[in-house]
Scaffold this active site. Sequence first.
Site, PDB file in Angstrom:
ATOM      1  N   LYS A 153     -11.497 -16.072   8.306  1.00 50.35           N
ATOM      2  CA  LYS A 153     -10.009 -16.059   8.647  1.00 50.35           C
ATOM      3  C   LYS A 153      -9.547 -17.557   9.026  1.00 50.35           C
ATOM      4  O   LYS A 153     -10.265 -18.306   9.897  1.00 50.35           O
ATOM      5  CB  LYS A 153      -9.247 -15.123   9.598  1.00 50.35           C
ATOM      6  N   ASP A 177      -9.594 -16.444   3.853  1.00 54.89           N
ATOM      7  CA  ASP A 177      -8.183 -15.594   4.135  1.00 54.89           C
ATOM      8  C   ASP A 177      -7.458 -16.430   4.877  1.00 54.89           C
ATOM      9  O   ASP A 177      -7.632 -16.317   6.246  1.00 54.89           O
ATOM     10  CB  ASP A 177      -8.491 -14.090   4.505  1.00 54.89           C
ATOM     11  N   GLU A 203      -8.079 -15.610  -0.535  1.00 53.96           N
ATOM     12  CA  GLU A 203      -7.418 -14.628  -0.189  1.00 53.96           C
ATOM     13  C   GLU A 203      -5.994 -14.992   0.092  1.00 53.96           C
ATOM     14  O   GLU A 203      -6.120 -15.502   1.314  1.00 53.96           O
ATOM     15  CB  GLU A 203      -7.788 -13.425   0.696  1.00 53.96           C
ATOM     16  N   ASP A 228      -3.167 -10.000  -1.247  1.00 54.12           N
ATOM     17  CA  ASP A 228      -3.230  -9.093  -0.330  1.00 54.12           C
ATOM     18  C   ASP A 228      -1.722  -8.873   0.012  1.00 54.12           C
ATOM     19  O   ASP A 228      -1.046  -7.811  -0.330  1.00 54.12           O
ATOM     20  CB  ASP A 228      -3.952  -9.758   1.089  1.00 54.12           C
ATOM     21  N   LYS A 250      -4.896  -2.191   0.116  1.00 55.14           N
ATOM     22  CA  LYS A 250      -5.020  -1.513   1.469  1.00 55.14           C
ATOM     23  C   LYS A 250      -4.262  -0.166   1.312  1.00 55.14           C
ATOM     24  O   LYS A 250      -3.296   0.145   0.916  1.00 55.14           O
ATOM     25  CB  LYS A 250      -4.325  -2.388   2.376  1.00 55.14           C
TER      26      LYS A 250
END
Length: 336
Positions: A153, A177, A203, A228, A250
């Site tokens: 992240k 991400d 991402e 995403d 998701k």
Amino acid sequence: MEITIKKYVLPLKHTFSISRESHDFQDSMIVALKHNGKTGYGEATSNPYYKITFSTMQAEIENVREEIENYNFKEPEAFHAFLVSKNLSNFAICALDLAANDLYGKLLGKPLYEIWQTDNSSYPVTNYTIGLDTVDKMVAKMKEMPWPIYKIKLGTQQDVEIVRELRKHTDAIFRVDANCAWTAEETILNAPYLKELGVEFIEQPLKADDWKGMEKVIHKSVLPIVADESCIVESDVEKCGLHFTGVNIKLTKCGGLTPARRMIAKAKEMGLKVMVGCMTESTVGISAIAQLIPQLDYVDMDGAMLLKEDIADGVIIKDDGKVIFPSQGGSGVSLR
């Protein structure tokens, strides 16, 4: 059918931080659907970005409890369409859809991947997520959990430097991400350095609605770009096809396994790479995701691995990334 709704507060092993938020606990709603002596379980976690809480989801379901309990359940697809007609949020629908799929498989005595006629002898290894933190703490998390693929992240002014420091401590594949924290220019500039550091893809670097920026990025980035926050529901897949090389689906955001399977088929039809991700679910939600993995290029189903304490039994992810599927039907979930 008989519905039971329960709130769990899931404690995390470490403070989990991304570019826009941090938390030590994850609120989760577990829904149980009981029918003909079998019980199916589903899950949806709260999320401040989408303004979803346990209370909002519970209230939605309670408003239509009687209609759901009187529903003549036959199979998940028709049940999902019924739920959509009641104008529930996708998060609430997800919990019910996962429970319905688990129930359906248990009634038939078959796991979902088998019902869907997919072969689970081959599947991608899940990544393990390293939340945004000081470099020392991020390194410590990697050492605590040696793993072949890490999702890192990011979302700072020193993101390339962070990845460079982490690379000194592992040969694992990296995925990064940014959770909407970068500009198009930053993404294009960062990509060559990240590629040299063994990053597989980026991402969601830009804000979810920055389609102009993404069009620029997709033509100039040397790394693949996976959507995403820009890919929430079924209609988003086609739009993402012109701006991304892959999509991260998701279950909580799209409304469960039923629409996710259609999104996977559409993405493949468009030549997109397909990933399914988690939102810090327990083994209830992770076991549902696992039923899809034979269909995927990438998977992020480490939610239960990030918890200090789990609440359910189901799919087991071994130290080498191998997945042990339960012998029960459906998603194979049972609450502890």
